[in-house]
Motif scaffolding. Sequence first.
Motif, mmCIF file in Angstrom:
data_model
loop_
_atom_site.group_PDB
_atom_site.id
_atom_site.type_symbol
_atom_site.label_atom_id
_atom_site.label_comp_id
_atom_site.label_asym_id
_atom_site.label_seq_id
_atom_site.Cartn_x
_atom_site.Cartn_y
_atom_site.Cartn_z
ATOM 1 N N UNK A 2 9.336 91.333 18.012
ATOM 2 C CA UNK A 2 8.046 91.364 18.693
ATOM 3 C C UNK A 2 6.993 90.638 17.868
ATOM 4 N N UNK A 3 5.858 90.352 18.513
ATOM 5 C CA UNK A 3 4.758 89.700 17.809
ATOM 6 C C UNK A 3 4.264 90.567 16.662
ATOM 7 N N UNK A 4 4.256 91.888 16.864
ATOM 8 C CA UNK A 4 3.813 92.787 15.792
ATOM 9 C C UNK A 4 4.798 92.784 14.636
ATOM 10 N N UNK A 5 6.094 92.820 14.922
ATOM 11 C CA UNK A 5 7.098 92.757 13.854
ATOM 12 C C UNK A 5 6.916 91.483 13.032
ATOM 13 N N UNK A 6 6.701 90.379 13.725
ATOM 14 C CA UNK A 6 6.515 89.099 13.049
ATOM 15 C C UNK A 6 5.261 89.125 12.171
ATOM 16 N N UNK A 7 4.176 89.720 12.707
ATOM 17 C CA UNK A 7 2.925 89.796 11.953
ATOM 18 C C UNK A 7 3.091 90.667 10.709
ATOM 19 N N UNK A 8 3.797 91.793 10.846
ATOM 20 C CA UNK A 8 4.019 92.683 9.708
ATOM 21 C C UNK A 8 4.835 91.985 8.635
ATOM 22 N N UNK A 9 5.877 91.279 9.031
ATOM 23 C CA UNK A 9 6.721 90.584 8.055
ATOM 24 C C UNK A 9 5.958 89.464 7.361
ATOM 25 N N UNK A 10 5.047 88.831 8.077
ATOM 26 C CA UNK A 10 4.249 87.756 7.480
ATOM 27 C C UNK A 10 3.251 88.308 6.472
ATOM 28 N N UNK A 11 2.538 89.382 6.864
ATOM 29 C CA UNK A 11 1.520 89.932 5.979
ATOM 30 C C UNK A 11 2.153 90.632 4.780
ATOM 31 N N UNK A 12 3.400 91.077 4.927
ATOM 32 C CA UNK A 12 4.067 91.809 3.851
ATOM 33 C C UNK A 12 4.307 90.971 2.607
ATOM 34 N N UNK A 13 4.318 89.667 2.745
ATOM 35 C CA UNK A 13 4.690 88.814 1.608
ATOM 36 C C UNK A 13 3.510 88.057 1.010
ATOM 37 N N UNK A 231 1.587 105.494 19.253
ATOM 38 C CA UNK A 231 1.125 106.674 18.535
ATOM 39 C C UNK A 231 1.509 106.672 17.071
ATOM 40 N N UNK A 232 1.230 107.771 16.349
ATOM 41 C CA UNK A 232 1.515 107.859 14.921
ATOM 42 C C UNK A 232 2.976 107.626 14.541
ATOM 43 N N UNK A 233 3.906 108.016 15.407
ATOM 44 C CA UNK A 233 5.321 107.813 15.065
ATOM 45 C C UNK A 233 5.629 106.332 14.889
ATOM 46 N N UNK A 234 5.039 105.497 15.741
ATOM 47 C CA UNK A 234 5.271 104.051 15.637
ATOM 48 C C UNK A 234 4.589 103.465 14.408
ATOM 49 N N UNK A 235 3.467 104.067 13.995
ATOM 50 C CA UNK A 235 2.835 103.625 12.754
ATOM 51 C C UNK A 235 3.749 103.924 11.571
ATOM 52 N N UNK A 236 4.422 105.072 11.624
ATOM 53 C CA UNK A 236 5.374 105.402 10.572
ATOM 54 C C UNK A 236 6.469 104.348 10.455
ATOM 55 N N UNK A 237 6.998 103.920 11.596
ATOM 56 C CA UNK A 237 8.041 102.891 11.591
ATOM 57 C C UNK A 237 7.496 101.568 11.080
ATOM 58 N N UNK A 238 6.262 101.233 11.477
ATOM 59 C CA UNK A 238 5.621 99.996 11.023
ATOM 60 C C UNK A 238 5.466 100.007 9.507
ATOM 61 N N UNK A 239 5.012 101.124 8.954
ATOM 62 C CA UNK A 239 4.802 101.215 7.509
ATOM 63 C C UNK A 239 6.126 101.144 6.754
ATOM 64 N N UNK A 240 7.178 101.725 7.327
ATOM 65 C CA UNK A 240 8.499 101.613 6.710
ATOM 66 C C UNK A 240 8.948 100.155 6.651
ATOM 67 N N UNK A 241 8.724 99.423 7.749
ATOM 68 C CA UNK A 241 9.098 98.013 7.787
ATOM 69 C C UNK A 241 8.293 97.215 6.766
ATOM 70 N N UNK A 242 6.997 97.476 6.719
ATOM 71 C CA UNK A 242 6.136 96.785 5.757
ATOM 72 C C UNK A 242 6.609 97.031 4.332
ATOM 73 N N UNK A 243 6.922 98.285 4.035
ATOM 74 C CA UNK A 243 7.401 98.635 2.697
ATOM 75 C C UNK A 243 8.709 97.938 2.373
ATOM 76 N N UNK A 244 9.642 97.957 3.316
ATOM 77 C CA UNK A 244 10.957 97.355 3.055
ATOM 78 C C UNK A 244 10.848 95.874 2.742
ATOM 79 N N UNK A 245 10.052 95.168 3.533
ATOM 80 C CA UNK A 245 9.922 93.721 3.323
ATOM 81 C C UNK A 245 9.178 93.412 2.024
ATOM 82 N N UNK A 246 8.074 94.136 1.784
ATOM 83 C CA UNK A 246 7.281 93.837 0.597
ATOM 84 C C UNK A 246 8.036 94.224 -0.682
ATOM 85 N N UNK A 247 8.730 95.339 -0.657
ATOM 86 C CA UNK A 247 9.480 95.755 -1.841
ATOM 87 C C UNK A 247 10.619 94.783 -2.146
ATOM 88 N N UNK A 248 11.303 94.299 -1.099
ATOM 89 C CA UNK A 248 12.437 93.389 -1.328
ATOM 90 C C UNK A 248 11.970 92.027 -1.828
#
Length: 251
Positions: A2-13, A231-248
């Motif tokens: 999704x566009x949001x997934x792409x945006x999160x992966x871009x900002x994560x790095x 809702x908040x559950x999706x924010x949790x998933x977003x933050x997990x994705x952000x963490x995974x990409x930035x940490x790696x």
Amino acid sequence: MSALDDAVRTVAVVPRLLVALDFDGVLAPIVPVPSDARPLPVSAAAIGSLATLPDTTVALVSGRGLADLAAVSGFGTPIRLIGSHGAEFDDGGAVLDDAQRERLERLGAELRALVDGEPGVTLEEKPAGLAVHVRNAPADVGERVFEAVRTGPASWPGIETTPGKAVLDLAVLQVNKGLALDLLRERIEPDAVLFAGDDVTDETAFARLRPGDVGVKVGPGETAAEHRVPGPAEIGALLQELLAVRASRRG
């Protein structure tokens, strides 16, 4: 993707990242009793880990008073806490001059008189103002109280009013989350910002976002944010994705 997934992966790095988040309705579900609110475990774990990464700042930007925000969130250093819509930073509270302190005393006395005996209506005192909460009040009571506040103390010179979901914040100095985000940006100098919020009070922050930043509206309602989640559950998933990409990428 999704566009949001792409945006999160871009900002994560990006080299230096600021993650700024509202609390209620974003990290924590909205609950009838505000003091019962707690962050979802998955979100708490994700931002706790994000805050330990190099060149990564996590900040909660909330309408709650700073002490209340710390109590319900359970967070502290290295996570930054900004309360009262930006009137309270964790490195120093609101500073009022004599005229503002006098105005605050008058405001408190008037609001206490207005809400006295109104079922379900509560006042939250803050260093630079007060908030009138009607979430647990009957609809007609909430409307009546808000009308009395708007036509009364909210109309006084020197009073800044910020409407939210079932709450009306009144302060004796100018505060909003957009100004708070600007101050955080000046202090941290990030290459990009990810901001998530659910309330109308978060729109001032969405309006301050720049090219390369990511804004995420949580839930329904008009917004200046480019992205939205339910809702908040999706924010949790977003933050997990952000963490995974930035940490790696930065490990």
